[in-house]
Scaffold this active site. Structure first.
Site, mmCIF file in Angstrom:
data_model
loop_
_atom_site.group_PDB
_atom_site.id
_atom_site.type_symbol
_atom_site.label_atom_id
_atom_site.label_comp_id
_atom_site.label_asym_id
_atom_site.label_seq_id
_atom_site.Cartn_x
_atom_site.Cartn_y
_atom_site.Cartn_z
ATOM 1 N N GLU A 123 25.900 42.698 32.246
ATOM 2 C CA GLU A 123 25.329 41.432 31.772
ATOM 3 C C GLU A 123 26.084 40.875 30.568
ATOM 4 O OE1 GLU A 123 22.817 39.657 33.260
ATOM 5 O OE2 GLU A 123 23.208 41.147 34.821
ATOM 6 N N ASP A 155 53.731 20.452 37.303
ATOM 7 C CA ASP A 155 52.578 21.087 37.933
ATOM 8 C C ASP A 155 51.395 20.142 38.034
ATOM 9 O OD1 ASP A 155 53.614 23.560 38.425
ATOM 10 O OD2 ASP A 155 52.994 24.406 36.521
ATOM 11 N N PRO A 172 31.328 33.356 31.726
ATOM 12 C CA PRO A 172 30.862 32.111 32.347
ATOM 13 C C PRO A 172 30.115 31.212 31.367
ATOM 14 C CG PRO A 172 29.572 33.994 33.102
ATOM 15 C CD PRO A 172 30.725 34.550 32.344
ATOM 16 N N ARG A 228 53.398 31.797 32.059
ATOM 17 C CA ARG A 228 54.395 31.019 32.807
ATOM 18 C C ARG A 228 54.878 29.801 32.026
ATOM 19 N NH1 ARG A 228 52.606 26.688 35.754
ATOM 20 N NH2 ARG A 228 54.043 27.145 37.461
#
Length: 369
Positions: A112, A169, A85, A154
């Site tokens: 963590e 897309d 993150p 993909r």
């Protein structure tokens, strides 16, 4: 393409072998290997984590385990991806760039996170990218890795039956994809839009673009900063639907100037100033990030490597003794030139990704009156 994933839960990655990804593996388009990090432990408990220096909750994954693992799994020509993150945002352009790589290695952390020295050490010999799937926190990196792998694979030629499937897309042209319809024509009182039944391909294409633009404006207005100019956006509803010259020119209307701001409008002006300050700080951050960029390219035999800095200068050249026996002088010179160009291209891609992820947009004066 070869993909390696390191995790303490190998069974978590089982879905990678089903559906289209499984077919891509069977067809030889990609190969996927999942490695159990605990295979590189040496204690009876097979422990992979320890308490953090400086205190705090949770545990941190140990460098003594991750380091040897990456030494074995991640060759010098691979791209090491760390789902976290705290990383740069993963976007469609990231997936497009990764789809041209020959070897991706995903390091899936838990708890963590992983001791930062693991990636600082790995960056001495391989390219490392710490990437975030979004502004939220998962239990571990496995789910993020699977999403990134699927988004990337993909895009490889031959994985999807129809290449237009990804060319049209969401995000492929900077917009969200519009709504889709199939048979029957009428269902529960809801009908397929007539234009889709008209057989007029030009009108269908125009309708789809308008729907994509409307959906993006409603759900993801942040994506519209880089889209082509839309004349409809110049219409100011407060002026009876007439085009607003101030919006067309990009200059604020007279009532938007600070000296004309009164009453509640001052709140809008203050907000605009705060936004400009935020964007100034963002630009400073981007400038620093761009100046710190480096890129490393390695020959296929791993005997020669070149590191290029943000200015495009070769700041490090590594030549193994065996390379002097394998290559003639002119071959070595040509190889170095090729590696510098390869590193420079990767650097350009990283620059473009940083700029694309920048949270900078044109100030909105509509609330300042």
């Amino acid at each position: 393409m070869r993909i390696d994933v390191v995790t303490i839960f190998p069974e978590y990655l089982t879905p990678l072998r089903v559906a289209l990804l499984g077919k891509a593996i069977d067809a030889g388009k990609i190969s996927v290997d999942v490695h159990d990090l605990r295979d590189w432990t040496h204690d009876v408990h097979r422990s992979v984590d320890d308490s953090p220096y400086g205190g705090g909750p949770g545990m941190v994954m140990k460098p003594e385990v991750w380091g040897p693992c990456l030494d074995d799994v991640c060759p010098d020509d691979a791209l090491l991806v760390v789902p976290t993150p705290a990383g740069v945002p993963f976007t469609q352009s990231t997936a497009q760039r990764w789809s041209t790589e020959k070897h991706l290695v995903f390091a899936c952390g838990r708890y963590e996170g992983i001791d930062q020295r693991v990636f600082d050490d790995a960056a001495r010999r391989v390219r490392v990218e710490e990437v975030s799937l979004g502004d939220f926190v998962l239990i571990g990196g496995e789910v993020a890795a699977m999403a990134m792998i699927e988004a990337t694979v993909r895009l490889i030629d031959g994985v999807l039956g129809n290449p237009r499937s990804h060319q049209e897309d969401s995000f492929s042209d900077g917009l969200l994809e519009g709504p889709s319809y199939t048979r029957p024509v009428s269902w529960r009182g809801l009908d397929v839009p007539p234009v889709l039944l008209s057989g007029d391909h030009a009108k269908v294409a125009q309708w789809r673009h308008e729907q994509a633009l409307a959906r993006t404006r409603e759900r993801r207005p942040d994506l519209l900063a880089g889209t082509p100019h839309d004349p409809a956006a110049d219409v100011n509803p407060d002026d009876g639907g007439e085009p607003d010259p101030a919006r067309i020119s990009g200059n604020p209307r007279p009532g938007c100037r600070p000296e004309n701001v009164q009453g509640d409008g001052m709140q809008g002006y203050s907000a605009m100033v705060e936004e400009l300050d935020r964007q100034r700080a963002e630009l400073t951050r981007i400038r620093a990030a761009l100046s710190d960029l480096t890129s490393r390219a390695t020959s296929h035999d791993r005997l020669v490597a070149v590191t290029v800095n943000a200015r495009g200068l070769a700041v490090d050249i590594s030549i193994e003794p065996a390379a002097l026996r394998r290559y003639r002088a002119e071959q070595l010179s040509e190889l170095l030139t090729t590696l510098v160009a390869e590193a420079d291209r990767a650097l350009d891609a990283r620059r473009a990704e940083l700029l694309a992820a920048a949270e900078v947009s044109e100030p909105d004066y509509r609330d300042v009156r």
